[in-house]
Structure formats: structure tokens, C-alpha cells
Design a protein around this motif. Structure first.
Motif, short mmCIF file in Angstrom:
data_model
loop_
_atom_site.label_atom_id
_atom_site.label_comp_id
_atom_site.label_asym_id
_atom_site.label_seq_id
_atom_site.Cartn_x
_atom_site.Cartn_y
_atom_site.Cartn_z
N VAL A 84 0.98 -1.28 -0.19
CA VAL A 84 0.05 0.24 0.09
C VAL A 84 0.72 1.25 -0.03
O VAL A 84 1.85 1.31 0.69
CB VAL A 84 -0.85 -0.18 1.16
CG1 VAL A 84 -1.62 1.43 1.59
CG2 VAL A 84 -2.05 -1.09 1.16
N GLY A 85 0.43 2.02 -1.08
CA GLY A 85 1.47 3.45 -1.07
C GLY A 85 2.70 3.42 -1.62
O GLY A 85 3.48 4.38 -1.38
N LEU A 87 5.23 3.23 -4.76
CA LEU A 87 5.38 3.49 -6.42
C LEU A 87 5.66 1.94 -6.78
O LEU A 87 6.44 1.48 -6.45
CB LEU A 87 6.32 4.51 -6.61
CG LEU A 87 5.80 5.87 -6.49
CD1 LEU A 87 6.86 6.94 -6.34
CD2 LEU A 87 4.84 6.30 -7.67
N LYS A 140 0.44 3.86 -8.09
CA LYS A 140 0.49 3.83 -6.58
C LYS A 140 -0.85 3.69 -6.10
O LYS A 140 -1.84 4.38 -6.33
CB LYS A 140 1.23 5.34 -5.98
CG LYS A 140 1.28 4.95 -4.59
CD LYS A 140 1.43 6.34 -3.74
CE LYS A 140 2.79 6.77 -3.68
NZ LYS A 140 2.99 7.96 -2.90
N HIS A 142 -2.90 3.54 -2.89
CA HIS A 142 -2.63 4.37 -1.41
C HIS A 142 -3.72 3.67 -0.54
O HIS A 142 -3.73 4.10 0.52
CB HIS A 142 -2.67 5.78 -1.72
CG HIS A 142 -4.02 6.32 -2.01
ND1 HIS A 142 -4.38 6.50 -3.45
CD2 HIS A 142 -5.17 6.74 -1.46
CE1 HIS A 142 -5.63 6.97 -3.54
NE2 HIS A 142 -6.21 7.15 -2.49
N MET A 143 -4.65 2.71 -0.90
CA MET A 143 -5.36 1.96 0.09
C MET A 143 -5.47 0.56 -0.25
O MET A 143 -5.28 0.29 -1.42
CB MET A 143 -6.86 2.63 0.18
CG MET A 143 -6.88 4.06 0.60
SD MET A 143 -8.83 4.41 0.35
CE MET A 143 -8.69 6.13 0.78
N HIS A 144 -5.56 -0.12 0.61
CA HIS A 144 -5.83 -1.65 0.60
C HIS A 144 -7.31 -1.89 -0.13
O HIS A 144 -8.29 -1.03 0.23
CB HIS A 144 -5.71 -2.52 1.62
CG HIS A 144 -6.60 -2.71 2.85
ND1 HIS A 144 -6.24 -1.99 4.00
CD2 HIS A 144 -8.02 -3.10 2.97
CE1 HIS A 144 -7.16 -2.04 4.80
NE2 HIS A 144 -8.11 -2.59 4.03
N PRO A 170 -3.30 -5.45 2.52
CA PRO A 170 -3.19 -4.28 3.44
C PRO A 170 -1.78 -4.02 3.76
O PRO A 170 -1.43 -3.10 4.37
CB PRO A 170 -3.79 -4.67 4.58
CG PRO A 170 -4.03 -6.01 4.82
CD PRO A 170 -4.10 -6.44 3.10
N GLU A 171 -0.64 -4.93 3.48
CA GLU A 171 0.60 -4.69 3.68
C GLU A 171 0.91 -3.33 3.31
O GLU A 171 1.04 -2.81 2.07
CB GLU A 171 1.71 -5.83 3.24
CG GLU A 171 3.03 -5.61 3.77
CD GLU A 171 3.76 -6.76 3.33
OE1 GLU A 171 4.89 -6.81 3.74
OE2 GLU A 171 3.22 -7.66 2.30
N ALA A 172 1.67 -2.62 4.45
CA ALA A 172 2.03 -1.24 4.07
C ALA A 172 3.46 -1.07 3.44
O ALA A 172 4.45 -1.94 3.99
CB ALA A 172 1.82 -0.24 5.43
N ALA A 173 3.74 -0.01 2.94
CA ALA A 173 5.27 0.26 2.38
C ALA A 173 6.07 0.62 3.36
O ALA A 173 5.51 1.46 4.45
CB ALA A 173 4.93 1.40 1.33
N ASP A 174 7.04 0.02 3.41
CA ASP A 174 8.11 0.30 4.55
C ASP A 174 9.01 1.63 4.24
O ASP A 174 9.87 1.51 3.38
CB ASP A 174 9.12 -0.88 4.91
CG ASP A 174 10.13 -0.66 6.00
OD1 ASP A 174 9.66 0.47 6.60
OD2 ASP A 174 10.93 -1.52 5.96
N GLY A 175 8.59 2.80 4.74
CA GLY A 175 9.35 4.22 4.27
C GLY A 175 8.67 4.55 3.08
O GLY A 175 7.61 4.08 2.76
N ILE A 176 9.33 5.49 2.55
CA ILE A 176 8.79 6.34 1.33
C ILE A 176 8.99 5.43 0.05
O ILE A 176 10.02 4.98 0.05
CB ILE A 176 9.49 7.59 1.24
CG1 ILE A 176 8.92 8.24 2.22
CG2 ILE A 176 9.12 8.29 -0.02
CD1 ILE A 176 9.48 9.58 2.39
#
Lengths: 176, 435
Positions: A84-85, A87, A140, A142-144, A170-176
């Protein structure tokens, strides 16, 4: 005696309304919907998500392949499931419906969340690698949840939209 | 007719079965967490490692950290000698000020957000008009209502008080004591060509302006190096979720039962996690909630619609003359014309949210109770743009107390004590010009 009379149309409407996807994903792993083609302008209803990727062992990073076949054209997306989130880039092949290469096709791509009524906050760039292959950069999610990937194709005077559903985990990006 | 009547029980059954399967189960703490719930929990913890800041080559340099920490607490960097970064980002308030609108030299138009967690945000300010912490730090310094300062005054102050660490980090300063080339006060002032600072700026040689811009940017980079120490800390929620996912039975007592129920609702029927996702509890995106204005506020704020345009044109953006990287993927793919940016503001992190009242970009809501009450009724329409469709009324069956109990578990301790005060005495202001 009480008689419950539910008008047929109302019942069908309610039954249809409650089959919309639940806000929470049904499965933890990246899921791929059975892709469908939607001839422009009116898209066909999209089916519920299926999950070939979920059967893979957890340690393996699956690569997603989604196909959308329309009346005139076909599109195949190929990408590593993004967080998620994050690029990400995808490979995209667009052919005619019989998988034969196109000449001078114009395409645009987009991804939207039909249940939320919004698209991506980014503006992806397309690089054409061959008459039928493109590299899509700058996607990108930005939501699951359920995202609809659209390819709009114009070739030989024919326009068509090819849509496929992708279930973002739902797994989120680690950092930018 | 008889055919239709015979269908009715079937349809009714179908309808009831369908409704049942679509409802989220009530938040019973005894019920095991489902695979889907666990997947979401795993996406919310642990806190991620600090991302690099490729546009700032001194981001990890201890000399820069120390210089940035002094600058952060230095009220000399303001028009009246009284406003430091720490004035609105008060360490003891989790780096917020507790006010609806920030108050520096004058009254700002927006709320001062916490700095904890800002290191992961691709866009800074409520409208995302800056794309790095170092570029962000430059905005308030020259804003009339915040520090009211100017980049020439800053350059002179650095030369006078901070020359040694500055030159160690960034090389020799230009001959700032030549006041004919480097006036005491000057800066570009947008839309104010008659402003004396603007005129002084325009009178400078271009090479000198660029040299001063570099000093200004470098001060921002030192500030960022310090701000990268201001990280959110592990909270009770993290301990609960990590124990739960590891199968540790003591998870059940790691946070109160009410908080566990609230968490189920947060990721379930309340749908908060749609936007407050990931370990920072933010999608780092921008949304129009159609918030009510502060009482008396009449101006319209387009938010991200302008912020996205501004960041693409910012003098200190990624890839600019002053940036230490040319790899700027975020900015490259940013779509400034994204239609839902109109009236949209950034989703804030919910880490430490119970400590950072008031809420929203102008502090419209004094308490978290008020925020949740807003989500229950969604009153009014957007004054600019339209309310995002994803936003639906908060389920009336969701307990306010449970959600609040959960939000409390996102509070971690403040960063280490060494980062909460100036590291050394601050030199007195040089040339205060009054408020």
C-alpha cells in the motif's frame, strides 16, 4: 394472520446491494480477480475476487498476471504485488483479441477504486517497448481493497476499454 | 402469481443469509482474530525503520544533528527574536502547540502538526506543498505570521554564531560581512514587489542570491538531521498486536478489553483503516472530508489542489539546485490535477493522536470525541470541491468509548530526553525588529 409480502424487485435490489464487497479484504495475501473485459462506454459488472496467488507459499513473492479480453483487444498486466502506498511499475501487453500484435495502437492506463469513487493520486507514465508492449511506471495504490485497472486502447479506428480487478492487500510500504 | 409467491421465501432466505455474511461480527474480545484481521494488524506494526533522505547528504551527520537541534530551539531565527521552531512544535506536547491555529509572530492559518512520524511523509504541510523535511523547514522561517524571518538575516546569524559547524558540514561561507553584496535583510516576497526585503533581494547579484539560497537550504538540512531523531516510539498497541500475532497469550492483557474492541472496529466496521493505514496510521494521501470551518473563518482553502501545484514548482524541491538527489520518483509521478485534491488535506498519522489536540488542519475539533462525533453525522457540504465518496457515516453501533480506548493505545513515550531541549546555550537574538 401476518403475511410478509416482499415485492420481487425490492428483494432483488436488496440482494444485489448486499453483495457489494465488504470493506475488509477476505484474504491476507495479494489477490487477483478474474479479469473481465468491458467494452466502452458502459463497463460490464465486475466479478468478485478470486485468489490464485493466495495458494503460493508465503516466502515466495508472487508475480501478478491479469488478463482482460475485450471484443477487439486484449491486455495482460504483469507486476510484482506492491505494498500500500508504494510506487510500482508494471509490464503491459496489448494485442488484438486473438493475441496478435497491434500496429500503431494508442493506449492510456488508470486505476480506480470503484467502491470509493476515486483513482490514483499519481499520473503514471507509459514507455512503449515494442508495438504491443509497454512499461507502466508511477502506479501507486494508496489504500487496500479492490482496484480496477483500466487500459483504454485505440487502434485501427476502434476504441475499447479493458478492465481487470486487483485486490490490494493491506501490507504497508516500509518508508517512502 | 403463484410462481412469484413460491419464490418469496427463497428470496427472503437469500437476503437474510446475504446480510448476515456481509455484516462485520460484533467486536467480541473472546473471538479469535480472523486471518483478514491479522493481516491488517500485521500491516500496522511494528514501526518501520527510518527511511533515507536522499535529498539531504548530511541527514545522518552528528554535526548536522547538533546544529539542527540548536537552530530548532533558537528564537533568534525570527523577526522579533521570540519565535523558534520549538515555539509551535513544543517537545512536551509531542511537538505540537495545543492551539487550533499556530501562533508565531502573528496568527497562522493552519494547525501546527506533530513532527513525530513526519520522516515518512513524502509531502509536508497539510496541503503537501513541500516534498522533504528540509525544504519544509524553510517555509515557516520566512512566513510573515510564523518566524517572519528572512534568508539574509539567517545567513548572517549562521556566520556570526554557527560558522564552525556550518563550514565543517558545508564548506566556506561567502563574504557575508560585505553588506553591499549581502544586505542585513532580504528575501523574495511573492506578490509583494514593493516590499523592502524583496527589493533588497532583487538588487543582489544572481550568484550571491544563489549562494544565500544554498545557506538557507543547508540550514533546512541541519534542521532535518535533528528532526530525524524525533521518531514515534513503540506504543501499547504495538506490544498487543505483536504478541497477538506471535501467539503469545499475554496479548489478552496488553491493552484494555475496550481498546481491543475499539481496534476491531477501527479495522472493521468503522473503516477507519481505509485511510489511516500502515504503521503510521496514514495513507500519506489527501482527502476532502467537507470539514466545518473554524468559527468566523470565511476564507476558502483549496488545500492539496494548490499544494500539489506548488510543490512541483518549489525552488527547494527534490531535484532542484539545492537538492542532493536527482531521483525524484514521488514528484515525477505526482498528478497535480487529481480532481479529488480540491479542498483536500493530508491524512494525519494517528500515532500519539491522544496527545496532539486539537484536530484537523485548522484545529476545528477540540477533542477526539468531537472528531468521532463529526464522523457519525458528517454535517454540511464541502465549501470547496466535494466530500470524498469513501467517507460514509460511522456505524452507530460502534462504541465511542471503545474507539477512544483504542486510540489511547497509540500513545508512545516522547523521544529520548536528549532531543527535547537545546543541546547547548542559545546565542541571544542579533537584530530583533519588533513584532
Amino acid at each position: 394472520m401476518f403475511k410478509f409480502r416482499l415485492p420481487l424487485a425490492t428483494a432483488l435490489l436488496l440482494a444485489a446491494a448486499c453483495t457489494r464487497p465488504a470493506p475488509m479484504p477476505a484474504l491476507p495475501a495479494a489477490e487477483v480477480a478474474a479479469p473481465v473485459a468491458a467494452p466502452a462506454p458502459a463497463p460490464a459488472p465486475l466479478p468478485a475476487a478470486a485468489s490464485p496467488a493466495a495458494a503460493l507459499p508465503a516466502a515466495v513473492t508472487p508475480t501478478i498476471t491479469m488478463r482482460a479480453t475485450g471484443e477487439h483487444f486484449a491486455a495482460v498486466w504483469h507486476f510484482t504485488p506492491p505494498k500500500v502506498g508504494e510506487l510500482f511499475a508494471a509490464d503491459l501487453t496489448v494485442t488484438d483479441a486473438a493475441d496478435k500484435p497491434l500496429t500503431a495502437a494508442k493506449i492510456t492506463v488508470d486505476a480506480t477504486m470503484p467502491a470509493h469513487g476515486h483513482g490514483m493520486m499519481t499520473d503514471p507514465e507509459l514507455k512503449q517497448l515494442s508495438p504491443s508492449r509497454w512499461r507502466v511506471e508511477g502506479m501507486k495504490l494508496h489504500m487496500h481493497g479492490s482496484w480496477q485497472f483500466d487500459v483504454r486502447v485505440e487502434a485501427g479506428g476502434v476504441k475499447e476499454r479493458l478492465s481487470a480487478l486487483y485486490q490490494q492487500a493491506p501490507e504497508a510500504a516500509d518508508g517512502i | 402469481m403463484s410462481r412469484r409467491r413460491s419464490l418469496q421465501p427463497l428470496l427472503l432466505l437469500l437476503l437474510l443469509a446475504c446480510l448476515g455474511c456481509q455484516q462485520h461480527l460484533p467486536p467480541d474480545p473472546q473471538r479469535p482474530w480472523s486471518p483478514a484481521e491479522r493481516a491488517i494488524l500485521a500491516s500496522l506494526t511494528p514501526l518501520p525503520r527510518l527511511p533515507p533522505s536522499p535529498g539531504n547528504r548530511v541527514a545522518e551527520d552528528p554535526v548536522a544533528v547538533n546544529l539542527g537541534q540548536v537552530l530548532f530551539f533558537d528564537p533568534g531565527l525570527s523577526a522579533n527574536g521570540q519565535v523558534a521552531c520549538a515555539t509551535c512544535h513544543r517537545p512536551e506536547k509531542w511537538f505540537t502547540d495545543g492551539l487550533p491555529l499556530a501562533h508565531g509572530v502573528g496568527q497562522a492559518g493552519r494547525n501546527a502538526p506533530t513532527l513525530l512520524g513526519s520522516q515518512w511523509l513524502p509531502y509536508l504541510f497539510h496541503d503537501g506543498r513541500k516534498d522533504s523535511l528540509w525544504a519544509q523547514a524553510l517555509g515557516p522561517l520566512e512566513a510573515d505570521v510564523e518566524h517572519g524571518y528572512d534568508r539574509l538575516a539567517l545567513a548572517h546569524r549562521i556566520a556570526k554564531h554557527y560558522r564552525q559547524p556550518y563550514e565543517q558540514l558545508f564548506g566556506p561561507l561567502p563574504p557575508l560581512d560585505d553588506l553591499t553584496r549581502f544586505p542585513p535583510h532580504a528575501r523574495p516576497v511573492p506578490f509583494a514587489s514593493t516590499h523592502p526585503h524583496h527589493q533588497a533581494w532583487q538588487a543582489m547579484a544572481e550568484a550571491d542570491r544563489l549562494a544565500v539560497n544554498a545557506i538557507f537550504a543547508n540550514a533546512g538540512k541541519a534542521l532535518e538531521a535533528y528532526e530525524r531523531k524525533l521518531l514515534p516510539q513503540e506504543a501499547p498497541f504495538d506490544r498487543f498486536a505483536q504478541k497477538l500475532l506471535a501467539g503469545d497469550p499475554t496479548a489478552a492483557t496488553a491493552i484494555p478489553l475496550a481498546a481491543q474492541r475499539g481496534l476491531r472496529d477501527f479495522i472493521g466496521r468503522a473503516q477507519c483503516v481505509n485511510c489511516h493505514n500502515g504503521p503510521l496510521f496514514t495513507d500519506k494521501g489527501f482527502h476532502n472530508l467537507a470539514l466545518p470551518p473554524l468559527p468566523g473563518q470565511t476564507s476558502l482553502d483549496v488545500g492539496r489542489a494548490l499544494g500539489a501545484q506548488s510543490v512541483k514548482a518549489d525552488d527547494f524541491r527534490c531535484g532542484s539546485l539545492y537538492s542532493d538527489t536527482q531521483r525524484c520518483e514521488e514528484l515525477r509521478f505526482l498528478n497535480p490535477k487529481f480532481e479529488d485534491f480540491m479542498g483536500a488535506f493530508k491524512t494525519p498519522s494517528l500515532r500519539n493522536v491522544a496527545q496532539t489536540a486539537p484536530y484537523m488542519h485548522t484545529g476545528q475539533f477540540a477533542t477526539l470525541d468531537d472528531v468521532l462525533a463529526f464522523y457519525r453525522t458528517l454535517p454540511g457540504n464541502a465549501r470547496v470541491g466535494h466530500r470524498e465518496l469513501v467517507l460514509t457515516l460511522l456505524d452507530p453501533e460502534v462504541s465511542q468509548a471503545d474507539l477512544l480506548a483504542f486510540l489511547q493505545t497509540l500513545t508512545g513515550p516522547l523521544p529520548e530526553a536528549q532531543w527535547l531541549h537545546p543541546p547547548q546555550p542559545i546565542p541571544p537574538p542579533d537584530d530583533p525588529r519588533g513584532p
